[in-house]
Design an enzyme around this catalytic site. Structure first.
Site, PDB file in Angstrom:
ATOM      1  N   ARG A  62       0.981  -1.118   0.137  1.00  0.00           N
ATOM      2  CA  ARG A  62      -0.029   0.114  -0.094  1.00  0.00           C
ATOM      3  C   ARG A  62       0.587   1.282   0.031  1.00  0.00           C
ATOM      4  O   ARG A  62       0.653   2.379  -0.663  1.00  0.00           O
ATOM      5  CB  ARG A  62      -1.090   0.042   1.210  1.00  0.00           C
ATOM      6  CG  ARG A  62      -1.849   1.074   1.208  1.00  0.00           C
ATOM      7  CD  ARG A  62      -3.119   0.984   2.186  1.00  0.00           C
ATOM      8  NE  ARG A  62      -2.567   1.147   3.548  1.00  0.00           N
ATOM      9  CZ  ARG A  62      -3.357   1.120   4.581  1.00  0.00           C
ATOM     10  NH1 ARG A  62      -4.503   0.747   4.596  1.00  0.00           N
ATOM     11  NH2 ARG A  62      -2.741   1.174   5.990  1.00  0.00           N
TER      12      ARG A  62
ATOM     13  N   LYS B 138      -2.443   6.886   1.049  1.00  0.00           N
ATOM     14  CA  LYS B 138      -2.460   7.112   2.592  1.00  0.00           C
ATOM     15  C   LYS B 138      -1.487   8.218   2.837  1.00  0.00           C
ATOM     16  O   LYS B 138      -0.573   8.120   3.206  1.00  0.00           O
ATOM     17  CB  LYS B 138      -2.178   5.714   3.513  1.00  0.00           C
ATOM     18  CG  LYS B 138      -2.408   6.099   4.735  1.00  0.00           C
ATOM     19  CD  LYS B 138      -2.497   4.747   5.654  1.00  0.00           C
ATOM     20  CE  LYS B 138      -2.261   4.574   6.940  1.00  0.00           C
ATOM     21  NZ  LYS B 138      -3.467   5.360   7.797  1.00  0.00           N
TER      22      LYS B 138
ATOM     23  N   GLU C 281     -16.129   6.633   5.818  1.00  0.00           N
ATOM     24  CA  GLU C 281     -15.562   5.899   6.588  1.00  0.00           C
ATOM     25  C   GLU C 281     -15.524   6.624   8.012  1.00  0.00           C
ATOM     26  O   GLU C 281     -16.057   7.512   8.064  1.00  0.00           O
ATOM     27  CB  GLU C 281     -14.098   5.312   6.237  1.00  0.00           C
ATOM     28  CG  GLU C 281     -13.150   6.635   5.802  1.00  0.00           C
ATOM     29  CD  GLU C 281     -11.853   6.375   5.453  1.00  0.00           C
ATOM     30  OE1 GLU C 281     -11.380   5.271   5.665  1.00  0.00           O
ATOM     31  OE2 GLU C 281     -11.153   7.301   4.848  1.00  0.00           O
TER      32      GLU C 281
HETATM   33  N1  PMP Z   1      -9.248   5.111   7.209  1.00  0.00           N
HETATM   34  C1  PMP Z   1      -8.369   5.903   7.582  1.00  0.00           C
HETATM   35  C2  PMP Z   1      -8.719   7.412   7.106  1.00  0.00           C
HETATM   36  C3  PMP Z   1      -7.277   5.478   8.226  1.00  0.00           C
HETATM   37  O1  PMP Z   1      -6.204   6.611   8.488  1.00  0.00           O
HETATM   38  C4  PMP Z   1      -6.865   4.293   8.648  1.00  0.00           C
HETATM   39  C5  PMP Z   1      -5.661   3.723   9.415  1.00  0.00           C
HETATM   40  N2  PMP Z   1      -5.887   4.126  10.469  1.00  0.00           N
HETATM   41  C6  PMP Z   1      -7.934   3.223   8.270  1.00  0.00           C
HETATM   42  C7  PMP Z   1      -9.007   3.766   7.699  1.00  0.00           C
HETATM   43  C8  PMP Z   1      -7.748   1.789   8.611  1.00  0.00           C
HETATM   44  O2  PMP Z   1      -6.917   1.255   7.783  1.00  0.00           O
HETATM   45  P1  PMP Z   1      -6.061   0.100   8.454  1.00  0.00           P
HETATM   46  O3  PMP Z   1      -6.700  -1.140   8.712  1.00  0.00           O
HETATM   47  O4  PMP Z   1      -5.052  -0.332   7.300  1.00  0.00           O
HETATM   48  O5  PMP Z   1      -5.233   0.615   9.397  1.00  0.00           O
END
Ligand code: PMP
Length: 298
Positions: free
Chosen positions: A50, A149, A182
């Site tokens: 990622r 990200k 989200e």
């Molecule tokens: N959405 C956002 C905006 C995030 O920053 C994160 C990570 N903290 C997630 C979802 C969850 O992703 P992950 O399971 O890869 O931590």
């Protein structure tokens, strides 16, 4: 504490970055948050994939190959001798000048921090958490792809402020069309009539590693999973709801905007998936070799 910074392991006090770094000046960069469980770096390969996809989209050439980045991460964990930790891997555009032009930045800055984890309180998992919906919308995918990200978290931070003001740990964020995207740092799922539903990434969510793991776990036990379009009506009338994230893992949600979800208790499917995730996290990943020397190359 030893921090990996641009190829060297340095003590915390020496782990400093220039004010001319474009990560500091413009939030120009990408990052990962990763967990270590009992000496196992959970889904490290997926996190690195990622990271490199995010870097490619923002047209940033990393100074390490993915394999070297994995090695540097594992060695930083070993050097800090931590069996359970949270890893923050940050790559910024690097040292430049005061203009936004990334061409002025010769080499990206790479930092790997291995910290003790601050867990959410146990009652979040036992009793579940309430959510509110923030009035701050997720950046639309046509402006900035949510799968990147990036170091730009301003609208998520504003939504987190909304959550704090409302006295709840997390806030739901909608996209510019008003559909659920989200939470500020977590993905969201609902259970309706025995099936699992989560917003499709094109509605404005990050492709969470925990989200992916939970979807796989559900499919393995025959639970139907749908990535779809969810409106607030779907959320309020869900049988169950939960959050997923690297820090959060699986957190049950018991109300949204004052509307009780299901019977107001963590649901059965949420508990089942949370239990399955707890088993997965110690075996799915890359094991740390704690006997390696502490020098880190390149
Ligand atoms: N959405 C956002 C905006 C995030 O920053 C994160 C990570 N903290 C997630 C979802 C969850 O992703 P992950 O399971 O890869 O931590």
């Amino acid at each position: 504490m030893l921090i990996y910074l641009n190829g060297k392991l340095v003590p915390r006090e020496q782990a400093v970055v220039s004010v001319f770094d474009h990560g500091f000046l413009y939030g120009d960069g990408v990052f990962e948050g990763i967990r270590v469980y009992d000496g196992n770096v959970f889904r490290l390969q997926e996190h690195i994939d990622r990271l490199y996809e995010s870097a490619k989209t923002i047209d940033m050439q990393l100074p390490l190959t993915p394999a070297e980045m994995i090695a540097a991460t594992l060695r930083t964990v070993a050097a800090n001798n931590k069996q359970d930790a949270y890893i923050r891997l940050v790559v910024s555009r690097g040292y430049g000048d005061l203009g936004i032009d990334p061409a002025k930045c010769e080499t990206p800055t790479v930092a790997i921090i291995v910290a003790s984890i601050v867990l959410y309180p146990a009652e979040y998992y036992d009793k579940g958490v309430p959510l509110i919906t923030s009035h701050i919308r997720r950046i639309p995918p046509e402006c900035l792809d949510p799968r990147i990200k990036s170091l730009n978290y301003m609208n998520n931070i504003l939504a987190k402020i909304d959550a704090r003001r409302a006295g709840v740990p997390e806030a739901l964020m909608l996209n510019s069309m008003g559909f659920v995207a989200e939470c500020t740092a977590d993905n969201i799922f609902i259970v309706k009539d025995g099936a699992l539903k989560t917003p499709d990434l094109l509605y404005g969510a990050l492709g969470g590693i925990t989200r992916g793991a939970v979807m796989e776990l559900a499919e393995q036990v025959g639970i139907g999973v749908k990535e779809t379009r969810l409106a607030m009506h779907d959320m309020y009338n869900a049988d169950e709801c939960f959050l997923t994230g690297t820090g959060a893992e699986v957190v049950p949600v018991i109300s949204i905007d004052g509307r009780q979800i299901g019977d107001g208790q963590p649901g059965a499917m949420t508990r089942q998936l949370s239990g399955a995730f707890a088993e997965l996290r110690v075996r799915d990943g890359i094991r740390v070799d704690y006997d390696v020397p502490t020098e880190v190359g390149p």
